[in-house]
Write an enzyme that holds these catalytic residues in place. Structure first.
Site, short mmCIF file in Angstrom:
data_model
loop_
_atom_site.label_atom_id
_atom_site.label_comp_id
_atom_site.label_asym_id
_atom_site.label_seq_id
_atom_site.Cartn_x
_atom_site.Cartn_y
_atom_site.Cartn_z
N ASP A 40 72.49 -6.96 -2.00
CA ASP A 40 73.66 -7.64 -2.56
C ASP A 40 74.96 -6.90 -2.29
O ASP A 40 76.00 -7.51 -2.06
CB ASP A 40 73.46 -7.88 -4.06
N ARG A 82 75.86 -14.96 -3.40
CA ARG A 82 76.77 -13.83 -3.21
C ARG A 82 78.08 -14.18 -2.51
O ARG A 82 79.15 -13.78 -2.96
CB ARG A 82 76.05 -12.67 -2.50
N ASP A 118 74.83 -2.49 -16.72
CA ASP A 118 75.50 -1.84 -15.60
C ASP A 118 76.92 -2.35 -15.36
O ASP A 118 77.84 -1.56 -15.23
CB ASP A 118 74.66 -1.99 -14.32
N SER A 129 63.48 -6.34 -12.70
CA SER A 129 64.86 -6.67 -12.37
C SER A 129 64.86 -8.14 -11.98
O SER A 129 64.12 -8.55 -11.07
CB SER A 129 65.32 -5.79 -11.21
N1 ARG Z 1 65.50 -9.74 -2.52
C1 ARG Z 1 66.35 -10.84 -2.88
C2 ARG Z 1 67.55 -10.89 -1.96
O1 ARG Z 1 67.90 -9.90 -1.40
C3 ARG Z 1 66.74 -10.82 -4.32
C4 ARG Z 1 67.60 -9.67 -4.75
C5 ARG Z 1 67.82 -9.57 -6.23
N2 ARG Z 1 66.56 -9.44 -6.87
C6 ARG Z 1 66.35 -9.03 -8.11
N3 ARG Z 1 65.14 -9.09 -8.55
N4 ARG Z 1 67.30 -8.57 -8.87
O2 ARG Z 1 68.14 -11.92 -1.80
#
Ligand code: ARG
Length: 400
Positions: free
Chosen positions: A126, A97, A16, A177
């Site tokens: 995110d 982040r 991506d 993911s």
């Molecule tokens: N749910 C978690 C958060 O918002 C992780 C997000 C990313 N998760 C992932 N499996 N790519 O902090």
């Protein structure tokens, strides 16, 4: 006129974010894309990622090691706050982040870019964290999120990339993911979308199944200075190494797995599996040291602050005035949270087994049931008379 001239793109080397490079250039008229890969301990080899960005059309490909800063300014602050979103998730992904956003903004300012970009979709947390952190750090910068707007399926995305030299994934892509950094792993999607389906053992990398953990417990002394972890087992350690070592120990004992349904910022419930061995053990140890060194009222009040603080991190408000104000409170509470907690790791649990501090306000002469007892038992009587008086009057009234 394109949407921007020069863009700094947060880059992971995945399909991506790779497709974002030609997409920004050919669909959105961006003249120059600079990619930025932040090394936060995700265990990827960064040299190939750096080269890949250039092959996909970036004019410059930056790789920045942010591990020490990540631990010092983000993870350790969260530990001081005992931050657990919805009482369980230690925010291992969320904490990365705001740091990546800070790196993007700094690079944009250094290279004279008018925008920054990321590859987040419109369904996750995110995007919220990136967009808000960037606007807080530099409100002049545009934020571009191509994957939030393009309407391409996975196959279409890969096909689009191939037209512009983005290699399609070699391995059959995993159904999951996964997000990873020094603090842990987050795993979602695929079979995990059914909340009744138990996570298969294959999703875990940092933690052992209980069946494979040692049959002997292991004790680890964890030292804190003003709420910051500074050493293990008699050895002073710098933050990154401390986390790495404790990840290995906790992981070996099967400590650090979480399986939860969580409430995302965008209103969706999602099922997520986490592994955060060191971080969870450190929060438990830290909270235990606070129980030895903080007064009851500060502890109880801090609990309510911790709840809000965790929500702020989860919801993308790391660089916000409320977060800054709560930081001031939390830092003040940590002044005497210095000492050691002995944690016992065994069969999937990490539990405090002992603690000590020069600032301990645990008084054995007050606590003891033995002869040394200094507590004035008679004083309890008057206290209870007054403390219980409103309840007594209320009860008398009820009886008529
Ligand atoms: N749910 C978690 C958060 O918002 C992780 C997000 C990313 N998760 C992932 N499996 N790519 O902090």
């Amino acid at each position: 006129m394109g949407r921007a001239n020069k863009v700094v793109l947060a880059y992971s080397g995945g399909v991506d974010t790779s497709v974002c490079i030609p997409y920004l250039i050919h669909e959105w008229g961006v003249k120059e894309v600079i990619t930025l890969a932040a090394d936060l301990g995700q265990g990827d080899e960064l040299a190939p990622i750096q080269a890949k960005a250039l092959r996909c059309g970036a004019v410059e490909s930056l790789v920045i090691d942010g591990q020490a800063e990540f631990v010092r300014d983000y993870a350790f602050r969260a530990i001081q706050a005992n931050a657990l979103y919805e009482n369980r998730y230690p925010l291992s992904t969320a904490l990365a982040r705001p740091l990546i956003a800070k790196m993007l903004v700094e690079a944009a300012e250094k290279y004279g870019a008018d925008a920054v970009a990321h590859g987040c979709t419109g369904k996750g947390n995110d995007q919220v964290r990136f967009d808000i952190s960037i606007m807080a750090l530099n409100p002049e910068l545009k934020v571009l999120a191509p994957a939030r707007e393009w309407k391409m399926s996975r196959e279409e995305t890969i096909a689009y990339g191939e037209k512009f030299g983005v290699e399609s994934p070699v391995k059959k892509s995993s159904p999951y993911s996964i997000d990873r950094n020094l603090l842990g792993r987050s795993i979602e999607a695929g079979p995990l979308e059914d909340p009744m389906t138990e996570a298969p053992e294959e999703v875990y990398l940092l933690t052992e199944a209980i069946a494979n953990t040692p049959d002997e417990p292991e004790y680890v002394d964890i030292y804190f200075e003003q709420g910051i972890p500074v050493g293990l087992n008699g050895q002073i350690l710098e933050g990154v190494e401390l986390i790495e070592r404790l990840n290995a120990i906790a992981g070996k004992h099967g400590v650090g797995r979480i399986d939860m349904i969580e409430n995302r910022v965008v209103g969706i419930k999602s099922r997520e599996i986490y592994e955060a061995p060191a971080l969870l053990a450190l929060i438990d140890a830290h909270r235990d040291l606070e129980s030895l060194t903080l007064t009851a009222d500060v502890t109880h009040y801090k609990n309510t602050v911790e709840e809000i603080y965790s929500q702020l991190i989860y919801r993308g408000l790391w660089y916000s005035p409320l977060k800054e104000s709560l930081d001031a409170f939390i830092l003040k509470t940590q002044e005497r949270v210095t000492g050691m907690v002995r944690m016992k790791f065994f069969k999937g649990t990490a539990k405090p087994a002992g603690r000590q501090s020069d600032y301990s306000i645990y008084d054995p002469d007050l606590a003891t049931y033995g002869m040394e007892d200094q507590f004035d038992h008679k004083a309890a009587e008057g206290f209870i008379y007054i403390w219980g008086l409103p309840t007594k009057v209320w009860a008398q009234k009820l009886r008529g």
